[in-house]
Design a protein around this motif. Structure first.
Motif, PDB file in Angstrom:
ATOM      1  N   THR A   1      13.359 126.646  -6.854  1.00 44.15           N
ATOM      2  CA  THR A   1      14.546 126.145  -7.657  1.00 44.15           C
ATOM      3  C   THR A   1      14.196 124.642  -7.966  1.00 44.15           C
ATOM      4  O   THR A   1      14.756 124.087  -9.221  1.00 44.15           O
ATOM      5  CB  THR A   1      16.071 126.291  -7.338  1.00 44.15           C
ATOM      6  OG1 THR A   1      16.169 125.586  -6.132  1.00 44.15           O
ATOM      7  CG2 THR A   1      16.115 127.748  -6.917  1.00 44.15           C
TER       8      THR A   1
ATOM      9  N   ASP B   1      22.187 128.401 -16.356  1.00 47.19           N
ATOM     10  CA  ASP B   1      21.042 128.270 -15.386  1.00 47.19           C
ATOM     11  C   ASP B   1      19.903 127.200 -15.901  1.00 47.19           C
ATOM     12  O   ASP B   1      18.807 127.604 -15.666  1.00 47.19           O
ATOM     13  CB  ASP B   1      20.410 129.733 -15.005  1.00 47.19           C
ATOM     14  CG  ASP B   1      21.349 130.475 -14.282  1.00 47.19           C
ATOM     15  OD1 ASP B   1      22.561 129.943 -13.990  1.00 47.19           O
ATOM     16  OD2 ASP B   1      21.026 131.686 -13.972  1.00 47.19           O
TER      17      ASP B   1
ATOM     18  N   TRP C   1      19.250 124.925 -11.590  1.00 43.47           N
ATOM     19  CA  TRP C   1      20.004 125.317 -10.428  1.00 43.47           C
ATOM     20  C   TRP C   1      21.092 124.707  -9.836  1.00 43.47           C
ATOM     21  O   TRP C   1      22.107 125.136  -9.192  1.00 43.47           O
ATOM     22  CB  TRP C   1      19.153 126.241  -9.336  1.00 43.47           C
ATOM     23  CG  TRP C   1      18.590 127.493  -9.823  1.00 43.47           C
ATOM     24  CD1 TRP C   1      17.681 127.686 -10.840  1.00 43.47           C
ATOM     25  CD2 TRP C   1      18.438 128.862  -9.317  1.00 43.47           C
ATOM     26  NE1 TRP C   1      17.330 129.177 -10.889  1.00 43.47           N
ATOM     27  CE2 TRP C   1      18.032 129.709 -10.116  1.00 43.47           C
ATOM     28  CE3 TRP C   1      19.384 129.335  -8.155  1.00 43.47           C
ATOM     29  CZ2 TRP C   1      18.092 131.058  -9.776  1.00 43.47           C
ATOM     30  CZ3 TRP C   1      19.454 130.713  -7.906  1.00 43.47           C
ATOM     31  CH2 TRP C   1      18.643 131.314  -8.392  1.00 43.47           C
TER      32      TRP C   1
ATOM     33  N   PHE D   1      22.556 130.586  -2.584  1.00 46.43           N
ATOM     34  CA  PHE D   1      22.910 129.990  -4.030  1.00 46.43           C
ATOM     35  C   PHE D   1      24.157 130.892  -4.374  1.00 46.43           C
ATOM     36  O   PHE D   1      24.337 132.112  -4.596  1.00 46.43           O
ATOM     37  CB  PHE D   1      22.056 130.275  -4.892  1.00 46.43           C
ATOM     38  CG  PHE D   1      20.652 129.190  -4.718  1.00 46.43           C
ATOM     39  CD1 PHE D   1      20.703 127.962  -4.899  1.00 46.43           C
ATOM     40  CD2 PHE D   1      19.529 129.697  -4.094  1.00 46.43           C
ATOM     41  CE1 PHE D   1      19.591 127.178  -4.822  1.00 46.43           C
ATOM     42  CE2 PHE D   1      18.604 128.835  -3.462  1.00 46.43           C
ATOM     43  CZ  PHE D   1      18.491 127.428  -4.127  1.00 46.43           C
TER      44      PHE D   1
ATOM     45  N   MET E   1      27.317 132.398  -6.923  1.00 50.78           N
ATOM     46  CA  MET E   1      27.221 132.484  -8.399  1.00 50.78           C
ATOM     47  C   MET E   1      28.735 132.585  -8.840  1.00 50.78           C
ATOM     48  O   MET E   1      29.409 133.094  -8.433  1.00 50.78           O
ATOM     49  CB  MET E   1      26.835 134.060  -8.760  1.00 50.78           C
ATOM     50  CG  MET E   1      26.802 134.280 -10.046  1.00 50.78           C
ATOM     51  SD  MET E   1      25.924 133.165 -11.486  1.00 50.78           S
ATOM     52  CE  MET E   1      27.081 133.663 -12.939  1.00 50.78           C
TER      53      MET E   1
ATOM     54  N   CYS F   1      25.710 127.075 -13.142  1.00 47.58           N
ATOM     55  CA  CYS F   1      26.422 128.479 -12.567  1.00 47.58           C
ATOM     56  C   CYS F   1      26.263 128.522 -10.991  1.00 47.58           C
ATOM     57  O   CYS F   1      27.119 128.956 -10.018  1.00 47.58           O
ATOM     58  CB  CYS F   1      25.836 129.690 -13.113  1.00 47.58           C
ATOM     59  SG  CYS F   1      26.724 130.085 -15.076  1.00 47.58           S
ATOM     60  N   HIS F   2      24.970 128.247 -10.568  1.00 41.23           N
ATOM     61  CA  HIS F   2      24.718 128.214  -9.271  1.00 41.23           C
ATOM     62  C   HIS F   2      24.858 127.033  -8.453  1.00 41.23           C
ATOM     63  O   HIS F   2      24.321 127.041  -7.206  1.00 41.23           O
ATOM     64  CB  HIS F   2      23.268 128.933  -9.066  1.00 41.23           C
ATOM     65  CG  HIS F   2      23.014 129.924  -9.583  1.00 41.23           C
ATOM     66  ND1 HIS F   2      23.530 131.298  -9.257  1.00 41.23           N
ATOM     67  CD2 HIS F   2      22.118 130.426 -10.934  1.00 41.23           C
ATOM     68  CE1 HIS F   2      23.098 132.019 -10.141  1.00 41.23           C
ATOM     69  NE2 HIS F   2      22.330 131.649 -11.083  1.00 41.23           N
TER      70      HIS F   2
ATOM     71  N   THR G   1      21.109 139.738  -2.358  1.00 39.48           N
ATOM     72  CA  THR G   1      22.510 139.428  -2.921  1.00 39.48           C
ATOM     73  C   THR G   1      23.572 139.884  -1.974  1.00 39.48           C
ATOM     74  O   THR G   1      23.422 140.977  -1.352  1.00 39.48           O
ATOM     75  CB  THR G   1      22.412 140.263  -4.242  1.00 39.48           C
ATOM     76  OG1 THR G   1      21.328 139.535  -5.086  1.00 39.48           O
ATOM     77  CG2 THR G   1      23.689 139.701  -4.859  1.00 39.48           C
TER      78      THR G   1
ATOM     79  N   HIS H   1      34.075 132.019  -7.329  1.00 38.31           N
ATOM     80  CA  HIS H   1      32.845 132.730  -6.541  1.00 38.31           C
ATOM     81  C   HIS H   1      32.736 134.030  -6.683  1.00 38.31           C
ATOM     82  O   HIS H   1      33.739 134.806  -6.061  1.00 38.31           O
ATOM     83  CB  HIS H   1      32.987 132.136  -5.251  1.00 38.31           C
ATOM     84  CG  HIS H   1      31.746 132.296  -4.410  1.00 38.31           C
ATOM     85  ND1 HIS H   1      31.827 133.465  -3.513  1.00 38.31           N
ATOM     86  CD2 HIS H   1      30.853 131.538  -3.910  1.00 38.31           C
ATOM     87  CE1 HIS H   1      30.793 133.559  -2.916  1.00 38.31           C
ATOM     88  NE2 HIS H   1      30.019 132.363  -3.106  1.00 38.31           N
TER      89      HIS H   1
ATOM     90  N   ASP I   1      22.949 138.870 -12.469  1.00 36.47           N
ATOM     91  CA  ASP I   1      24.261 138.143 -11.668  1.00 36.47           C
ATOM     92  C   ASP I   1      24.863 137.183 -12.738  1.00 36.47           C
ATOM     93  O   ASP I   1      26.056 137.227 -12.314  1.00 36.47           O
ATOM     94  CB  ASP I   1      23.339 137.011 -10.990  1.00 36.47           C
ATOM     95  CG  ASP I   1      22.512 135.914 -11.375  1.00 36.47           C
ATOM     96  OD1 ASP I   1      21.814 136.531 -12.488  1.00 36.47           O
ATOM     97  OD2 ASP I   1      22.247 134.857 -11.080  1.00 36.47           O
TER      98      ASP I   1
ATOM     99  N   GLN J   1      26.773 135.715  -3.982  1.00 33.90           N
ATOM    100  CA  GLN J   1      25.522 134.956  -3.648  1.00 33.90           C
ATOM    101  C   GLN J   1      24.281 135.638  -3.555  1.00 33.90           C
ATOM    102  O   GLN J   1      24.273 136.594  -3.318  1.00 33.90           O
ATOM    103  CB  GLN J   1      25.894 134.060  -2.379  1.00 33.90           C
ATOM    104  CG  GLN J   1      26.409 134.809  -1.275  1.00 33.90           C
ATOM    105  CD  GLN J   1      26.822 133.903  -0.123  1.00 33.90           C
ATOM    106  OE1 GLN J   1      27.483 132.930  -0.455  1.00 33.90           O
ATOM    107  NE2 GLN J   1      26.562 134.208   0.915  1.00 33.90           N
TER     108      GLN J   1
END
Ligand SMILES: [Zn+2]
Length: 276
Positions: free
Chosen positions: A19, A213, A216, A30, A32, A263-264, A72, A8, A104, A11
């Motif tokens: 999404t 991606d 999502w 979410f 990343m 990824c998310h 973020t 992690h 990201d 986010q």
């Protein structure tokens, strides 16, 4: 044999509706995740995730628009390089695969100055071709890219092509990352120009596909709930996105045992997350 570990790295917040079209507008968090593909101690990263330099890179205008649109959080303690240094594995990272150049996914690139960098030729050509404003619109922050990136960059298009096992169909072939067929990289365009994914068989014999991606969340794919048309207008290519989405849905229908990881996506990532 390839082991997958996920970290992690930070986010962001987004309206959930953007999404997947069947969800409300309320903002959602979410994560990343950056991936480490470990082939007997020889490590390749699949994206680097966030790193604190994201904030400096998104400080000036117009780059600041990126931060306004996706608030973020990227704590220094979560930076992938710091985690790998603490583990003693940072020096084993030989290659970084960039699924696509959204900020990201590449914010940690400068923390691995000795690794070679791999991406698709289409993705790099797009990064190079857009204006400063066009870069922000595409989700790129150029200040995140190392100055010597062109010296260290290779294209997956130049790697040997190998057939993918039926558990990955309709994706039938991929580019051989390690040269031994253990990880094959395949095109998943649409979300971003030239996006790529990674297919491999895990130590338990299960087929894994890192879809970056392309969705999502994996649940959205299973539910056939893509992002709304408004979101698709702002991504790399709506037509490519729909084609990739359709192929992933075909794969899920034909080989439900294949593990897709986005990824998310907290749910699909959870079994592979390395605890802090
Ligand atoms: Zn992205």
């Amino acid at each position: 044999m390839v082991n997958l570990r996920l970290y992690h790295t930070g986010q962001c917040r987004h309206p959930e509706w953007s999404t997947r079209h069947d969800r409300p507008m309320r903002p959602c968090t979410f994560p990343m995740h950056a991936a480490v593909l470990d082939r007997g101690g020889d490590l390749a990263l699949f994206d680097t995730g966030y790193a604190p330099r994201f904030f400096a890179a998104s400080q000036p205008f117009p780059e600041r628009l990126y931060r306004w649109l996706t608030p973020t959080t990227a704590p220094a303690a979560d930076a992938l390089a710091r985690r790998l240094i603490a583990e003693g594995t940072h020096g084993a990272v030989r290659t970084i695969v960039i699924s696509h150049f959204h900020a990201d996914h590449v914010a940690g690139l400068r923390d691995f100055p000795d690794a070679r960098i791999l991406c698709s030729r289409r993705a790099w050509d797009h990064v190079r071709s857009v204006s400063r404003m066009g870069a922000v619109r595409a989700g790129y922050l150029r200040a995140l890219l190392p100055e010597d990136i062109e010296d260290r960059l290779g294209f997956v298009d130049d790697l040997p092509m190998r057939p993918l096992p039926p558990v990955f169909h309709p994706f039938r072939e991929g580019r051989d990352l390690f040269g031994d067929g253990t990880v094959l990289l395949l095109p998943l365009p649409g979300h971003s120009t030239g996006q790529i994914g990674a297919a491999f068989i895990g130590p338990d014999g299960a087929a894994h596909l890192l879809i970056a991606d392309a969705s999502w969340s994996v649940t959205a794919l299973r539910d056939d709930a893509p992002p709304p048309g408004l979101t698709l207008r702002f991504i790399g290519s709506a037509a490519d996105f729909r084609e990739t989405w359709g192929k992933l849905r075909q794969l899920i229908a034909a080989a439900p045992e294949t593990r897709l990881i986005a990824c998310h996506c907290a749910a699909s990532s959870a079994p592979y997350l390395v605890p802090r």
